[in-house]
Design a protein around this motif. Structure first.
Motif, PDB file in Angstrom:
ATOM      1  N   ASP A   2      37.052  47.907  37.477  1.00  0.00           N
ATOM      2  CA  ASP A   2      37.694  49.106  38.008  1.00  0.00           C
ATOM      3  C   ASP A   2      38.932  49.459  37.199  1.00  0.00           C
TER       4      ASP A   2
ATOM      5  N   SER B 101      38.841  55.058  44.598  1.00  0.00           N
ATOM      6  CA  SER B 101      38.919  53.982  45.588  1.00  0.00           C
ATOM      7  C   SER B 101      40.286  53.906  46.246  1.00  0.00           C
TER       8      SER B 101
ATOM      9  N   SER C  67      41.919  42.324  45.692  1.00  0.00           N
ATOM     10  CA  SER C  67      40.760  42.362  46.563  1.00  0.00           C
ATOM     11  C   SER C  67      41.121  42.911  47.941  1.00  0.00           C
TER      12      SER C  67
ATOM     13  N   LYS D  14      34.716  50.501  52.518  1.00  0.00           N
ATOM     14  CA  LYS D  14      33.812  50.198  51.410  1.00  0.00           C
ATOM     15  C   LYS D  14      32.673  51.213  51.349  1.00  0.00           C
TER      16      LYS D  14
ATOM     17  N   SER E 209      36.486  43.362  42.661  1.00  0.00           N
ATOM     18  CA  SER E 209      35.554  44.035  43.566  1.00  0.00           C
ATOM     19  C   SER E 209      34.531  43.060  44.129  1.00  0.00           C
TER      20      SER E 209
ATOM     21  N   ARG F 272      29.790  46.335  45.428  1.00  0.00           N
ATOM     22  CA  ARG F 272      30.489  47.452  44.780  1.00  0.00           C
ATOM     23  C   ARG F 272      30.465  47.303  43.265  1.00  0.00           C
TER      24      ARG F 272
END
Length: 225
Positions: free
Chosen positions: A17, A27, A55, A80, A114, A118
């Motif tokens: 990410d 996100s 996380s 999520k 992640s 995901r």
């Protein structure tokens, strides 16, 4: 490390990410909206500064400790799901990243905060998953996520590489901190949409990034610099 180890890594470890996919603006917006719904008075800039690269388990622990609000049942799964739905509509790979990885004559893998669903969803959507030959590792596989070194050490062990010969590409302070703690050289990437506030990557440099880049056409050069 010796100069040779710096210029010739035995393994390049990519965060996902904000490094491979431009997911962080999406996100972080979903997370901010979700936290606001449960009464957490927090804005997008604060969420980005405090939680990018960490996380959900770690994030929710911070929210409960610092804001005194425990997430209701199902909250994490709801956020999520909203995030994945947003990805389906809008997620893009970083410009030039696929070509840059294909041009590397080095082993590569992914090590991301992640969760596995995901992570693979993002890489599949953007067509990047095949570039890593299944070598995709998640913080769900280790006891402690970033900023602890566990994930990077796990990835190196799975790939048969010595930590000191690994090079990490990261976009977040927790990620850079984790890589440094693992004894790995780390390069900061600031080409993602969430880095408009600090394109020079000063925060990443302070955390220990050896250099900063924002354009994947420069990847081979920064890896060997």
């Amino acid at each position: 490390m010796t100069g040779n180890e710096q210029t010739t890594p035995s393994l390049v470890i990519f965060d996902c990410d904000g490094v491979l996919v431009d997911s962080e603006p999406l996100s972080l917006a979903c997370l901010t909206a979700g936290l606001n719904r449960i009464g957490v008075d927090i804005d997008l800039d604060t969420v980005r500064n405090r939680f990018a690269g960490t996380s959900m388990v770690s994030i929710m622990g911070h929210i409960e400790r610092d804001y005194g609000i425990a997430a209701p049942a199902g909250f994490v799964d709801e956020v999520k799901a909203e995030t994945l739905a947003t990805f389906d509509r809008e997620l893009q790979a970083m410009r030039g990243v696929a070509e840059a990885i294909r041009s590397l004559d080095l082993p590569v893998c992914v090590a991301s905060s992640s969760d596995p669903v995901r992570l693979r969803h993002s890489l599949t959507l953007t067509g990047l998953l095949p570039l890593f030959s299944g070598n995709v590792f998640s913080s769900a596989q280790v006891a402690r996520g970033k900023p602890f070194p566990d994930l990077f050490l796990f990835a190196a062990a799975q790939m048969g590489a010595e930590p000191t010969s690994c090079l990490v590409i990261e976009d977040s302070v927790p990620g850079v901190t984790a890589a440094v703690a693992a004894g790995m050289r780390v390069i900061g990437f600031t080409g993602g949409g969430h880095w408009g506030h600090d394109p020079g990557g000063a925060d990443l440099s302070r955390a220990g990034a050896a250099s900063i880049f924002s354009d994947y056409s420069n990847l081979s050069k920064v890896i060997t610099s």
